[in-house]
Design a protein around this motif. Structure first.
Motif, PDB file in Angstrom:
ATOM      1  N   PHE A 109       0.820  -1.209   0.000  1.00  0.00           N
ATOM      2  CA  PHE A 109       0.000   0.000   0.000  1.00  0.00           C
ATOM      3  C   PHE A 109       0.856   1.261   0.000  1.00  0.00           C
ATOM      4  O   PHE A 109       0.437   2.301  -0.522  1.00  0.00           O
ATOM      5  N   SER A 110       2.050   1.192   0.583  1.00  0.00           N
ATOM      6  CA  SER A 110       2.936   2.356   0.566  1.00  0.00           C
ATOM      7  C   SER A 110       3.392   2.685  -0.847  1.00  0.00           C
ATOM      8  O   SER A 110       3.837   3.809  -1.111  1.00  0.00           O
ATOM      9  N   GLY A 111       3.274   1.730  -1.761  1.00  0.00           N
ATOM     10  CA  GLY A 111       3.647   1.960  -3.156  1.00  0.00           C
ATOM     11  C   GLY A 111       2.576   2.645  -3.972  1.00  0.00           C
ATOM     12  O   GLY A 111       2.776   2.905  -5.168  1.00  0.00           O
ATOM     13  N   LEU A 112       1.424   2.970  -3.369  1.00  0.00           N
ATOM     14  CA  LEU A 112       0.376   3.672  -4.102  1.00  0.00           C
ATOM     15  C   LEU A 112       0.818   5.069  -4.535  1.00  0.00           C
ATOM     16  O   LEU A 112       0.267   5.632  -5.476  1.00  0.00           O
ATOM     17  N   CYS A 113       1.795   5.645  -3.836  1.00  0.00           N
ATOM     18  CA  CYS A 113       2.292   6.979  -4.200  1.00  0.00           C
ATOM     19  C   CYS A 113       3.161   6.951  -5.444  1.00  0.00           C
ATOM     20  O   CYS A 113       3.461   8.019  -6.005  1.00  0.00           O
ATOM     21  N   GLU A 114       3.587   5.773  -5.864  1.00  0.00           N
ATOM     22  CA  GLU A 114       4.502   5.672  -7.003  1.00  0.00           C
ATOM     23  C   GLU A 114       3.811   6.058  -8.310  1.00  0.00           C
ATOM     24  O   GLU A 114       2.669   5.686  -8.558  1.00  0.00           O
ATOM     25  N   GLU A 116       6.151   6.099 -11.175  1.00  0.00           N
ATOM     26  CA  GLU A 116       7.114   5.585 -12.141  1.00  0.00           C
ATOM     27  C   GLU A 116       6.969   4.071 -12.259  1.00  0.00           C
ATOM     28  O   GLU A 116       6.619   3.380 -11.306  1.00  0.00           O
ATOM     29  N   GLU A 117       7.254   3.581 -13.442  1.00  0.00           N
ATOM     30  CA  GLU A 117       7.226   2.141 -13.683  1.00  0.00           C
ATOM     31  C   GLU A 117       8.622   1.563 -13.485  1.00  0.00           C
ATOM     32  O   GLU A 117       9.613   2.253 -13.695  1.00  0.00           O
ATOM     33  N   PRO A 118       8.740   0.299 -13.060  1.00  0.00           N
ATOM     34  CA  PRO A 118       7.650  -0.671 -12.864  1.00  0.00           C
ATOM     35  C   PRO A 118       7.024  -0.621 -11.470  1.00  0.00           C
ATOM     36  O   PRO A 118       6.178  -1.430 -11.137  1.00  0.00           O
ATOM     37  N   TYR A 119       7.460   0.359 -10.632  1.00  0.00           N
ATOM     38  CA  TYR A 119       7.027   0.367  -9.241  1.00  0.00           C
ATOM     39  C   TYR A 119       5.513   0.547  -9.101  1.00  0.00           C
ATOM     40  O   TYR A 119       4.871  -0.126  -8.287  1.00  0.00           O
ATOM     41  N   ALA A 120       4.946   1.460  -9.899  1.00  0.00           N
ATOM     42  CA  ALA A 120       3.507   1.711  -9.804  1.00  0.00           C
ATOM     43  C   ALA A 120       2.715   0.458 -10.172  1.00  0.00           C
ATOM     44  O   ALA A 120       1.746   0.088  -9.501  1.00  0.00           O
ATOM     45  N   PHE A 121       3.137  -0.227 -11.240  1.00  0.00           N
ATOM     46  CA  PHE A 121       2.437  -1.449 -11.658  1.00  0.00           C
ATOM     47  C   PHE A 121       2.587  -2.547 -10.614  1.00  0.00           C
ATOM     48  O   PHE A 121       1.616  -3.244 -10.283  1.00  0.00           O
ATOM     49  N   LYS A 151      -1.680   9.034   2.789  1.00  0.00           N
ATOM     50  CA  LYS A 151      -0.500   9.610   2.139  1.00  0.00           C
ATOM     51  C   LYS A 151      -0.676   9.655   0.620  1.00  0.00           C
ATOM     52  O   LYS A 151      -0.335  10.653  -0.025  1.00  0.00           O
ATOM     53  N   ALA A 152      -1.246   8.589   0.046  1.00  0.00           N
ATOM     54  CA  ALA A 152      -1.473   8.551  -1.400  1.00  0.00           C
ATOM     55  C   ALA A 152      -2.512   9.592  -1.820  1.00  0.00           C
ATOM     56  O   ALA A 152      -2.344  10.285  -2.827  1.00  0.00           O
ATOM     57  N   LEU A 153      -3.603   9.717  -1.047  1.00  0.00           N
ATOM     58  CA  LEU A 153      -4.639  10.691  -1.379  1.00  0.00           C
ATOM     59  C   LEU A 153      -4.121  12.118  -1.251  1.00  0.00           C
ATOM     60  O   LEU A 153      -4.486  12.999  -2.042  1.00  0.00           O
ATOM     61  N   VAL A 160      -2.760   9.088  -9.144  1.00  0.00           N
ATOM     62  CA  VAL A 160      -2.578   8.373  -7.867  1.00  0.00           C
ATOM     63  C   VAL A 160      -3.909   8.248  -7.134  1.00  0.00           C
ATOM     64  O   VAL A 160      -4.236   7.189  -6.585  1.00  0.00           O
ATOM     65  N   ILE A 161      -4.707   9.317  -7.138  1.00  0.00           N
ATOM     66  CA  ILE A 161      -5.985   9.284  -6.437  1.00  0.00           C
ATOM     67  C   ILE A 161      -6.934   8.292  -7.081  1.00  0.00           C
ATOM     68  O   ILE A 161      -7.606   7.511  -6.386  1.00  0.00           O
TER      69      ILE A 161
END
Length: 254
Positions: A109-114, A116-121, A151-153, A160-161
């Motif tokens: 869930f902490s990766g929701l702020c990403e 950039e790829e491939p991290y977001a995927f 944090k993501a919102l 991201v939202i």
């Protein structure tokens, strides 16, 4: 004589252009160009501080590294990207049923702020797989998910939202009582809902293709709030209404 003197006195009492206020022919006044207050920037995207979850300073924005990215680069996640003609997928190196959800689910869930790829995927697909197969193991972890969700919102990044909203919809439907467990945390995650709820695109009779892709943020927020109400129990609506006053109950329309 008295009238002329009175008029002259009134005329002299009018502010001049040198004072920063200009007079109109009708007797009113307006502020000169460029004197308006700065924009509040409510919808401006923000990059959160990786340590505290608050917006980072301009000088630190490029150095922001999420916990998800750090651990993935270090090889701590049992996942790999599987490239196929039908689209990329995640290959799990271990059985998901044997994973410790208290450890791995908050990290994904902490990766929701990403962005950039491939991290977001990887973060998005990893959360999807964990929630899909989590069952009753998701409910105890809900309190640990609030900070990364908030944090993501708070990034106020539209992409991201919208991704986080889709994840929230899957979260409340992933197991029994998960929707009700989220109700006490509405005050932390719904302020951004209230801010972006009416941010829709109006093209008249044009075609807005983001609606087909479920990326229209106003529609997604409405859809997410309805799922919150339907899965949150009897106290869900009054808590949603407190944070989002314009929301109307979906159950009253059924």
């Amino acid at each position: 004589m008295q009238k002329v003197g009175t008029r002259a006195a009134v005329h002299q009492s009018k502010p001049s252009a040198a004072s920063g206020i200009a007079a109109t022919t009708s007797g009113g006044y307006f502020a000169p160009r460029g004197s308006a207050p700065p924009k509040a920037g409510a919808f401006k995207p923000r990059i959160p501080d990786p340590c505290h979850g608050f917006p980072a300073k301009e000088s630190n924005q490029k150095r922001e590294i999420t916990s998800f990215r750090k651990l993935y680069d270090r090889g701590d996640f049992p996942i790999a990207v599987n490239h196929s003609p039908n689209g990329n997928k995640i290959t799990w190196k271990v059985d998901i049923g044997k994973l410790d959800y208290h450890h791995y689910l908050p990290l994904f869930f902490s990766g929701l702020c990403e962005t950039e790829e491939p991290y977001a995927f990887l973060a998005r697909q990893g959360i999807h797989d964990l929630l899909e197969r989590g069952g009753n193991r998701v409910l105890p972890v809900v309190p640990q998910l609030i900070i990364p969700i908030k944090k993501a919102l708070n990034t106020r990044n539209i992409h991201v939202i919208t991704t986080t909203l889709k994840i929230l919809q899957q979260l409340v439907e992933s197991g029994d009582m998960v929707g009700e467990a989220l109700v006490p945390y509405y005050r932390q995650i719904l302020p951004i809902f209230n801010l972006f709820k009416n941010k829709n695109v109006n093209l008249g009779d044009g075609i807005y293709y983001s609606q087909q892709k479920r990326e229209n943020i106003g529609d997604l927020i409405q859809e997410t709030l309805e799922k919150f109400e339907m899965t949150g129990g009897e106290d869900a609506f009054i808590n949603i209404k407190y944070m989002v006053p314009t929301y109307e109950s979906v159950l009253s329309r059924v």
